[in-house]
Design a protein around this motif. Structure first.
Motif, PDB file in Angstrom:
ATOM      1  N   ALA A 325       0.836  -1.214   0.000  1.00  0.00           N
ATOM      2  CA  ALA A 325       0.000   0.000   0.000  1.00  0.00           C
ATOM      3  C   ALA A 325       0.864   1.255   0.000  1.00  0.00           C
ATOM      4  N   VAL A 326       1.967   1.218   0.732  1.00  0.00           N
ATOM      5  CA  VAL A 326       2.912   2.353   0.731  1.00  0.00           C
ATOM      6  C   VAL A 326       3.445   2.571  -0.674  1.00  0.00           C
ATOM      7  N   TYR A 332       1.333   6.422  -7.048  1.00  0.00           N
ATOM      8  CA  TYR A 332       0.241   7.329  -7.392  1.00  0.00           C
ATOM      9  C   TYR A 332       0.721   8.774  -7.312  1.00  0.00           C
ATOM     10  N   TYR A 333       1.421   9.105  -6.244  1.00  0.00           N
ATOM     11  CA  TYR A 333       1.929  10.466  -6.059  1.00  0.00           C
ATOM     12  C   TYR A 333       2.839  10.856  -7.218  1.00  0.00           C
ATOM     13  N   ASP A 334       3.777   9.986  -7.554  1.00  0.00           N
ATOM     14  CA  ASP A 334       4.730  10.280  -8.633  1.00  0.00           C
ATOM     15  C   ASP A 334       4.009  10.485  -9.961  1.00  0.00           C
ATOM     16  N   GLU A 335       3.025   9.639 -10.234  1.00  0.00           N
ATOM     17  CA  GLU A 335       2.304   9.720 -11.500  1.00  0.00           C
ATOM     18  C   GLU A 335       1.487  11.006 -11.584  1.00  0.00           C
ATOM     19  N   GLN A 336       0.829  11.364 -10.485  1.00  0.00           N
ATOM     20  CA  GLN A 336       0.013  12.576 -10.491  1.00  0.00           C
ATOM     21  C   GLN A 336       0.873  13.837 -10.585  1.00  0.00           C
ATOM     22  N   VAL A 337       2.014  13.829  -9.928  1.00  0.00           N
ATOM     23  CA  VAL A 337       2.932  14.972 -10.047  1.00  0.00           C
ATOM     24  C   VAL A 337       3.385  15.124 -11.499  1.00  0.00           C
ATOM     25  N   LYS A 338       3.670  13.997 -12.116  1.00  0.00           N
ATOM     26  CA  LYS A 338       4.108  14.008 -13.513  1.00  0.00           C
ATOM     27  C   LYS A 338       3.016  14.568 -14.423  1.00  0.00           C
ATOM     28  N   GLN A 339       1.764  14.227 -14.140  1.00  0.00           N
ATOM     29  CA  GLN A 339       0.650  14.634 -14.998  1.00  0.00           C
ATOM     30  C   GLN A 339       0.173  16.063 -14.708  1.00  0.00           C
ATOM     31  N   GLN A 340       0.211  16.473 -13.447  1.00  0.00           N
ATOM     32  CA  GLN A 340      -0.464  17.712 -13.061  1.00  0.00           C
ATOM     33  C   GLN A 340       0.454  18.905 -12.796  1.00  0.00           C
ATOM     34  N   VAL A 341       1.703  18.650 -12.467  1.00  0.00           N
ATOM     35  CA  VAL A 341       2.586  19.743 -12.038  1.00  0.00           C
ATOM     36  C   VAL A 341       3.545  20.117 -13.167  1.00  0.00           C
ATOM     37  N   GLN A 342       3.358  21.319 -13.652  1.00  0.00           N
ATOM     38  CA  GLN A 342       4.220  21.839 -14.714  1.00  0.00           C
ATOM     39  C   GLN A 342       5.321  22.697 -14.076  1.00  0.00           C
ATOM     40  N   LEU A 343       6.564  22.282 -14.229  1.00  0.00           N
ATOM     41  CA  LEU A 343       7.694  23.016 -13.658  1.00  0.00           C
ATOM     42  C   LEU A 343       8.341  23.900 -14.715  1.00  0.00           C
ATOM     43  N   PRO A 344       8.864  25.057 -14.313  1.00  0.00           N
ATOM     44  CA  PRO A 344       8.906  25.556 -12.941  1.00  0.00           C
ATOM     45  C   PRO A 344       7.678  26.389 -12.625  1.00  0.00           C
ATOM     46  N   GLU A 361      -4.467  12.762  -1.699  1.00  0.00           N
ATOM     47  CA  GLU A 361      -4.994  11.620  -2.451  1.00  0.00           C
ATOM     48  C   GLU A 361      -4.099  10.401  -2.291  1.00  0.00           C
ATOM     49  N   ALA A 362      -2.793  10.606  -2.225  1.00  0.00           N
ATOM     50  CA  ALA A 362      -1.867   9.488  -2.027  1.00  0.00           C
ATOM     51  C   ALA A 362      -2.081   8.841  -0.661  1.00  0.00           C
ATOM     52  N   ILE A 363      -2.305   9.656   0.355  1.00  0.00           N
ATOM     53  CA  ILE A 363      -2.602   9.125   1.688  1.00  0.00           C
ATOM     54  C   ILE A 363      -3.895   8.316   1.641  1.00  0.00           C
ATOM     55  N   ARG A 523      -1.112  16.867   9.765  1.00  0.00           N
ATOM     56  CA  ARG A 523      -2.522  16.999  10.126  1.00  0.00           C
ATOM     57  C   ARG A 523      -3.416  16.214   9.171  1.00  0.00           C
ATOM     58  N   GLU A 524      -3.030  16.173   7.888  1.00  0.00           N
ATOM     59  CA  GLU A 524      -3.807  15.403   6.912  1.00  0.00           C
ATOM     60  C   GLU A 524      -3.726  13.910   7.220  1.00  0.00           C
ATOM     61  N   HIS A 525      -2.538  13.435   7.594  1.00  0.00           N
ATOM     62  CA  HIS A 525      -2.383  12.032   7.991  1.00  0.00           C
ATOM     63  C   HIS A 525      -3.279  11.717   9.183  1.00  0.00           C
ATOM     64  N   VAL A 526      -3.255  12.589  10.186  1.00  0.00           N
ATOM     65  CA  VAL A 526      -4.052  12.369  11.395  1.00  0.00           C
ATOM     66  C   VAL A 526      -5.540  12.372  11.054  1.00  0.00           C
ATOM     67  N   LYS A 527      -5.956  13.305  10.203  1.00  0.00           N
ATOM     68  CA  LYS A 527      -7.364  13.416   9.814  1.00  0.00           C
ATOM     69  C   LYS A 527      -7.845  12.131   9.143  1.00  0.00           C
ATOM     70  N   GLN A 528      -7.091  11.659   8.151  1.00  0.00           N
ATOM     71  CA  GLN A 528      -7.522  10.465   7.430  1.00  0.00           C
ATOM     72  C   GLN A 528      -7.432   9.222   8.309  1.00  0.00           C
ATOM     73  N   LEU A 529      -6.422   9.163   9.178  1.00  0.00           N
ATOM     74  CA  LEU A 529      -6.300   8.027  10.084  1.00  0.00           C
ATOM     75  C   LEU A 529      -7.487   7.993  11.043  1.00  0.00           C
ATOM     76  N   THR A 530      -7.857   9.146  11.571  1.00  0.00           N
ATOM     77  CA  THR A 530      -8.988   9.227  12.497  1.00  0.00           C
ATOM     78  C   THR A 530     -10.278   8.765  11.825  1.00  0.00           C
ATOM     79  N   GLU A 531     -10.487   9.218  10.591  1.00  0.00           N
ATOM     80  CA  GLU A 531     -11.684   8.818   9.842  1.00  0.00           C
ATOM     81  C   GLU A 531     -11.699   7.303   9.615  1.00  0.00           C
TER      82      GLU A 531
END
Length: 588
Positions: A325-326, A332-344, A361-363, A523-531
């Motif tokens: 899962a990790v 997923y993170y790497d693929e989405q960065v590649k698709q969505q983030v235009q540098l610089p 989303e990766a979490i 905080r995002e990790h804690v939020k999703q873990l709590t849910e």
């Protein structure tokens, strides 16, 4: 999908050779390819009772499992056959046929106990097949049920409240289906017709008495009622004349007894419509790879002389799947960065704003594919990896910006450098001419879009690399007085100092932003873990409520039958379940 692959016949899943149980690689490989949820139906019973015939019918085949397999050494153990589920699209029906119990040729029945225990542990529906009626002999033959508490552990450590470990068995034990072959009695009690289910329940009624004999008579009944609160019974007439019984797999259906054919049809219909998907505590749905892991863990425990432990099996499975899962989340993170983030990007804030939802989303991907992450070990690993990934993207953003700015500076200031080399400014008034042109080119550079957040730093570095040119031109310009030269040198130094100060503030701002982003990530990790924990707690409480209802029903029946001592034991288990339901802690 694996269910679309044709499996022409059964294969050995667990071999029983020389009193040793071995998981077979061919079958394990097949399981690893079944990505769909699995409904696992296992059958156990004495040898030569027609177990394999029923399993072939569930497979929708005339032949498959060997009807005489229990006398051939190569068919010992547990055999597996999977087919697409006939009534549940997107599911796979896995059939497990076990070697016959109490084969006189084996001499030692210890492996029979293990075969029975494995069938219980791996299945979601367990069929016990025998000949004739449910009498005391049939109960005695089912002594394996009374030994389950000595063969299986629900938890790796004793219950803190001292509750018998076997009290947890009902949470993961399969539905129990008793099939009676060659049944010839009338289903009647006191002149009134009863159903096969009522016949089973009447047969499980405890016998009054407190001596050792009565205790032994009641042991199997109590264990079946305790471990398998969900029970079903089917009776089957003799399928054909005695001379055909050894050839059932070759006899056309029209030559079989009509009653038997209809009874088999009702049996298969029940299994297809009601047999549940194999699940683990917390509503974890088992697919092929998870079933493969359970097989390996249980067989390895038995082979090493340990008791198969459900909690350990689930944790071993969790270790494997949480690690995957990790990896899935990072991919997923790497693929989405590649698709969505235009540098610089023009600013660090802009980049972090783009990365934040991708990280969330990766979490979420990890949360959906992980379970029983003890102490959040794997989630912490994911958090560290995502922090590192964020740092990498930030650095890459700077590198891309630096490279783009470097090329742009060369393109824009290349002409100025060429004029310096040709001596265009090596004359009176040349310095101010050089300064004017430099400022014009700087303006051009600043107007070019898409340079990224390194634009000012790269310009500063470029000017610093050309300081000797400006110094030389100032000194060579005879039109400048010494005072003017001094003023100009101080101005250049002041500009450099101001630029250095801006750079320092920018570095401090960058550090602050990165620290804030790390805190937001936490905080995002804690939020999703709590849910997720809340969702798991709700599922667990629903499971506990289900178990509680079954135990209350059984306790009520024991009270009606007058068995106060046995009822009191149920009350202790019921109180323990209620305590757990009101506690934030979870049970297996």
């Amino acid at each position: 999908m694996a269910s679309e692959i044709n499996m022409p016949g059964p294969v050995c899943l667990i071999e029983n050779s020389d009193q040793q149980l071995v998981a077979k690689q061919e079958a394990l490989d097949i399981l690893s390819a079944i990505k769909q949820p699995v409904v696992v139906v296992a059958i156990v019973g004495l040898y030569r009772t027609g177990k394999s015939y029923l399993m072939n019918k569930l497979a929708g085949k005339q032949k498959g499992f060997s009807l005489g397999s229990t006398v051939q050494s190569h068919t010992k153990g547990i055999w597996m056959w999977y087919v697409p589920h006939p009534q549940k699209p997107g599911h796979t029906l896995v059939l497990l046929d076990t070697e016959g119990l109490q084969d006189v040729q084996k001499g030692d029945d210890q492996n029979d106990c293990w075969i029975f225990a494995l069938a219980v542990l791996l299945s979601s529906t367990l069929i016990y097949n025998c000949i004739g009626t449910i009498n005391q002999q049939a109960m005695d033959q089912l002594h394996y049920v009374t030994e389950l508490a000595d063969l299986i552990k629900a938890k790796s450590s004793p219950d803190e409240c001292g509750i018998d470990d076997s009290a947890n068995f009902v949470s993961f034990f399969p539905v129990f289906v008793w099939t009676l072959r060659d049944f010839s009695l009338e289903l009647e009690v006191n002149g009134e017709s009863i159903t096969p289910d009522e016949y089973l329940e009447n047969s499980l009624t405890l016998i009054k008495g407190t001596d050792k004999k009565h205790k032994n008579l009641n042991d199997s009944r109590l264990c079946i009622r305790k471990f398998f609160p969900k029970r079903k019974c089917f009776v089957f007439d003799r399928p054909a004349e005695k001379k055909y019984l050894s050839k059932l797999e070759t006899i056309p259906e029209e030559q079989l007894s009509e009653e038997f054919v209809e009874q088999v049809r009702e049996f298969t219909s029940y299994i297809f419509s009601t047999a549940n998907v194999k699940t683990l505590s917390g509503g974890i749905i088992v697919n092929g790879p998870r079933l493969q892991s359970l097989v390996l863990t249980y067989v390895n425990a038995i082979s090493s002389g340990e008791l198969p432990c459900v909690e350990n099996a689930v944790l071993a499975l969790a270790q494997k799947e949480n690690s995957a899962a990790v990896q899935r989340a990072i991919e997923y993170y790497d693929e989405q960065v590649k698709q969505q983030v235009q540098l610089p990007t023009e600013t660090l804030q802009e980049l972090l704003g783009l990365l934040r939802p991708i990280e969330s989303e990766a979490i979420e991907v990890f949360m959906k594919n992980s379970f029983k992450d003890v102490d959040q070990k794997f989630q912490k690993e994911l958090g560290n990896l995502l922090d590192a990934r964020r740092d990498e993207v930030v650095k890459k953003n700077m590198d891309v910006s630096s490279a783009r700015c470097s090329d742009l500076l060369q393109d824009i200031f290349g002409s100025l450098e060429e004029e310096v080399r040709q001596g265009t400014f090596s004359k009176p008034g040349g310095y101010y001419l050089y300064l004017q042109k430099k400022q014009e080119l700087e303006k051009n550079y600043n107007q070019v879009p898409g340079k990224g957040l390194q634009a000012e730093k790269m310009l500063k570095m470029y000017f610093e690399s050309k300081e000797d040119v400006a110094d030389t031109l100032i000194k060579m310009d005879q039109s400048l007085t010494e005072k003017e030269k001094q003023i100009e040198e101080e101005r250049i130094k002041a500009e450099a100092a101001e630029a250095a100060n801006r750079e320092l503030k920018e570095m401090q701002k960058t550090y602050q932003l990165m620290m804030e982003e790390k805190e937001k990530s936490y905080r995002e990790h804690v939020k999703q873990l709590t849910e997720k924990m809340q969702q798991e707690q709700e599922k667990l409480k629903a499971e506990q409520q289900k178990i509680l209802s079954l135990k209350l029903k059984e306790q009520e029946q024991l009270l009606k039958e007058g068995f106060l001592k046995e009822s009191k034991k149920y009350q202790e288990e019921i109180e323990d379940i209620k305590r757990r339901m009101s506690s934030p802690c979870t049970i297996l």
